[in-house]
Design a protein around this motif. Sequence first.
Motif, PDB file in Angstrom:
ATOM      1  N   LYS A 158       0.855  -1.189   0.000  1.00 57.51           N
ATOM      2  CA  LYS A 158       0.000   0.000   0.000  1.00 57.51           C
ATOM      3  C   LYS A 158       0.887   1.234   0.000  1.00 57.51           C
ATOM      4  O   LYS A 158       1.985   1.210   0.549  1.00 57.51           O
ATOM      5  CB  LYS A 158      -0.867   0.022   1.252  1.00 57.51           C
ATOM      6  CG  LYS A 158      -1.873  -1.113   1.297  1.00 57.51           C
ATOM      7  CD  LYS A 158      -2.874  -0.878   2.389  1.00 57.51           C
ATOM      8  CE  LYS A 158      -3.868  -2.004   2.491  1.00 57.51           C
ATOM      9  NZ  LYS A 158      -4.519  -2.347   1.226  1.00 57.51           N
ATOM     10  N   GLU A 190      -2.909   5.472   1.304  1.00 60.76           N
ATOM     11  CA  GLU A 190      -3.856   4.430   1.700  1.00 60.76           C
ATOM     12  C   GLU A 190      -3.704   4.098   3.174  1.00 60.76           C
ATOM     13  O   GLU A 190      -4.683   3.940   3.909  1.00 60.76           O
ATOM     14  CB  GLU A 190      -3.630   3.179   0.850  1.00 60.76           C
ATOM     15  CG  GLU A 190      -4.086   3.330  -0.578  1.00 60.76           C
ATOM     16  CD  GLU A 190      -3.519   2.263  -1.499  1.00 60.76           C
ATOM     17  OE1 GLU A 190      -4.019   2.124  -2.606  1.00 60.76           O
ATOM     18  OE2 GLU A 190      -2.567   1.564  -1.083  1.00 60.76           O
ATOM     19  N   GLU A 242      -3.432  -6.372   6.912  1.00 55.48           N
ATOM     20  CA  GLU A 242      -3.070  -5.799   5.608  1.00 55.48           C
ATOM     21  C   GLU A 242      -1.915  -4.801   5.708  1.00 55.48           C
ATOM     22  O   GLU A 242      -1.457  -4.297   4.704  1.00 55.48           O
ATOM     23  CB  GLU A 242      -4.292  -5.144   4.967  1.00 55.48           C
ATOM     24  CG  GLU A 242      -5.003  -4.181   5.890  1.00 55.48           C
ATOM     25  CD  GLU A 242      -6.202  -3.544   5.220  1.00 55.48           C
ATOM     26  OE1 GLU A 242      -6.400  -3.772   4.015  1.00 55.48           O
ATOM     27  OE2 GLU A 242      -6.927  -2.802   5.906  1.00 55.48           O
ATOM     28  N   HIS A 285       5.945  -2.412   2.168  1.00 55.77           N
ATOM     29  CA  HIS A 285       5.656  -0.987   2.096  1.00 55.77           C
ATOM     30  C   HIS A 285       6.263  -0.315   3.324  1.00 55.77           C
ATOM     31  O   HIS A 285       6.563  -0.969   4.319  1.00 55.77           O
ATOM     32  CB  HIS A 285       4.159  -0.706   1.981  1.00 55.77           C
ATOM     33  CG  HIS A 285       3.312  -1.463   2.955  1.00 55.77           C
ATOM     34  ND1 HIS A 285       2.058  -1.896   2.663  1.00 55.77           N
ATOM     35  CD2 HIS A 285       3.553  -1.892   4.210  1.00 55.77           C
ATOM     36  CE1 HIS A 285       1.560  -2.542   3.687  1.00 55.77           C
ATOM     37  NE2 HIS A 285       2.439  -2.570   4.640  1.00 55.77           N
TER      38      HIS A 285
END
Lengths: 371, 356, 162
Positions: free
Chosen positions: C2, C6, C51, C84
């Motif tokens: 991401k 986000e 996530e 990320h």
Amino acid sequence: MAIRTEEMVLNMGPQHPSTHGVLRLELTLEGEIVTNVIPHIGYLHRCFEKHCEAMTYPQIVPYTDRMDYLASMSNEFGYAVAMEKLLGIEVPERVQYIRVIMAELQRIASHLVALGTYGADIGAFTPFLFCFRDREKILNLFEITCGARLLYNYIWVGGLSHDIHPDFVRKTREFIKEFRPNLKETNDLLTHNRIFIDRTANVGILPIETAINFGVSGPNLRGSGMKWDIRKDDPYSVYHKFDFDIPVGDGRNGTVGDSWDRYFVRVQEMEESLKIIEQALDQLPEGDVTSAIPKRIKPVVGNVYGRVENPRGELGYFIISDGSTSPYRVKVRAPSFVSMQVLNELCKGHMVADVVAILGSIDIVLGEIDR
Amino acid sequence: MFDLFYKLTGSEIVSGVIISLLPLFLFILPFALFAVLLERKVSAHMQDRLGPMRVGYHGIFQTIADILKLIQKEDIVAKDNDKFLFNLAPIIVFTGSYAAFAVIPFSSYFIGSNINLGIFYIVAITSLAVVGILMAGWASNNKYSLLGSMRSVAQIISYEIPTILVILSIVMITGTMNLNTLSEMQTGYFWNWLIFGGPGLSLTKFLLIPFMFIGFLIIYISTLAEVNRTPFDIPEAESELVSGYHTEYSGMKFAMFFLSEYANMFAVSAIVVALFLGGYQSPVGYLGDLFNAPWLIPIEQFFWFTVKGVSFVFVQMWLRWTLPRLRVDQLMTTSWKYLIPIAFFNLIIIGIITLL
Amino acid sequence: MKNAEEIFQILKNKFQDSVLEFKTDQPTEPIIIVQALEIDKICSFLSSEDELQFNSLVNLSGVDEIKENKLSVYYHLESTIHRHKILLKISTSREKPEVPSVVEVWQGANWHEREAYDMFGIIFLNHPDLRRILMPYDWEAGYPLRKDYENPEYYQGMKVPY
């Protein structure tokens, strides 16, 4: 009747043959078993970060040399990468290639020291001198390049201080040719020695989750079986153009993540570095190495975090600029500083002799921890 | 030997003093000087360097210069040291290794004291070093020294057992503890040496050969450990314990530890040589016999003994500069789990063979 | 994987007012500025959320922002699983610089926080072992990387600018 026993507190260092500099370890011993290790650092503190705030950006380069004094080229490289990211400079191809060659030569030199001193820690003194003999040849290559053998001030922001010597390519090739058999000899003497394996395998096991949680990077992390290398995972400079593997520990003599794995990852990495150097020498483009060096560095307000794969792990520079010619704040994420924290975790329950073996396998440089 | 000096001087005391000082001046000191230089040169050439080169031709006078330096050095005794024990320790350690030379048969003529319990005496007297080492470690009032001396004592005592078991098997075969008699038994050619089953041509001799080789290896390994050489040098493991029990010593006291270490290296090699490799006997016969000059034989014997001893010392150095160091528990494992059981079974089998 | 925006949205939805600002006027990576006293909760969310899974604290640095009369801490986080990274920033007052420690989330923060304490005097609450790390334990002349720091004349009777 039970014998009354007492724990003994043993101060290892700051002056001690195998603390790799001026590190003080406060060991709590029960007989020969270590129950606690408290590292005390700061004996080599030279106020790098405070100095930076008083220097202009180009003036910082020689100071970066003095942090990890076994990998000065890589330190300069990291600083240059961070600064170029902040300034948005495109560096000529030739500069990038020479930088990669230097950084990989430096990686070999640094790993040779790591291996040699590790052998000496375990009690085998001869590999130490074998390794230093080969390191000497690399230092000679650096000497013909920039005149210095330890602290180079060679990689500047935007370029190099000057081009390589006309003989450099030939001599580097010669070195690679000589070094491969020497590496095998060192392996035969130390790496696969039964006593050496007994001393290092299953000692100081660093599980992969612990390693990541502690932020351990570089060969120590790869020794735990994690395929993580900034050269591949967050490529900088021209590393994406070369074909090389990332060796990881496989626990072939014990458990994954033991001292032997960390050691052997370094041995394998030297071979990979040789591959990179060979490819870079073959593809070395022509060009001017000083053309992109800015006359006056005055970045915009903002911050940057630039990182490179130093021989000891992830070397990061966090630079905050306030728009003037000297940085507002420089923080160095020193790989040894972070790796050092796991020492207590690894040493508990082992013997005094193992503390030396574990400390050697983490491969710390105090100049970088204390900065 | 004693008789010779008794005739010359006419006094029992004077000749006794001379005979006891002779090995020191004739052998131990020159040997230690030579061995230190040898060690430095051997290590240097194994490590792709030259070693000492400045003092004399290829640095041959280096150790003499070192000794001169050590004599001049200040003798440091720290405030909290136990002064009496601290000063006594190097003397005891040196006495232990020096006294062992009294019964070592350098040649059939030159043997300090030809006593019947020679090998027993050596085993007993070299244990004196344990006391000295523990004393040094304790009196130094230094944790590294204490750890080093504790390790050292545990190690020397553990490794004495396999040594004695092997010596016992030799005594069983030969029926004597006199080192001179042992050497004389192995006269003739090298196939008469005890490592090849001793003299004679019986079935027993050939049955003994493999077990003698095992015994030889065990005694060599365990004597290596007894003199604290790599891979068993954990008491002075420099990377962990700085230099173990002699960390706090300087000047001549340090030199005495150093001297006794090298004297010990030769002493244990001499035991191995006397027990297994024919002692002072020549492997190929004597020039003295060839030229009908009996006076030459003791000199030749002395030569052969020294050559055999020094070559074992060389192997010790070779090992030192090749192998890493064991950990303290691995060291104990080697002795108690491997060497002692093997030595014990070896002893039983040799016992059965000798009964045949 | 991401990007920072986000992640900022996820944080904003979860923590509402604790997540203050998404600063994009940077030459390189944007900064997510959050409420100082919430940093430990935010970090444990960042590291545990499926996530996000920021399992590694790459860097932690204190900064003295004397013009705004604030002390700040920057957190460089990275996920080796999702690959990320983000940059978090918190600020606290110079008079009472107290921020929660994140050692429980990432043990690697231990020495970084000690260093920030040593150099800036930022107190990390709940830190297991908050001592000076690079300076001598008995250094009483303040926190050297603060912009208003002045060298003491003497340290234990020794003249400092020798």
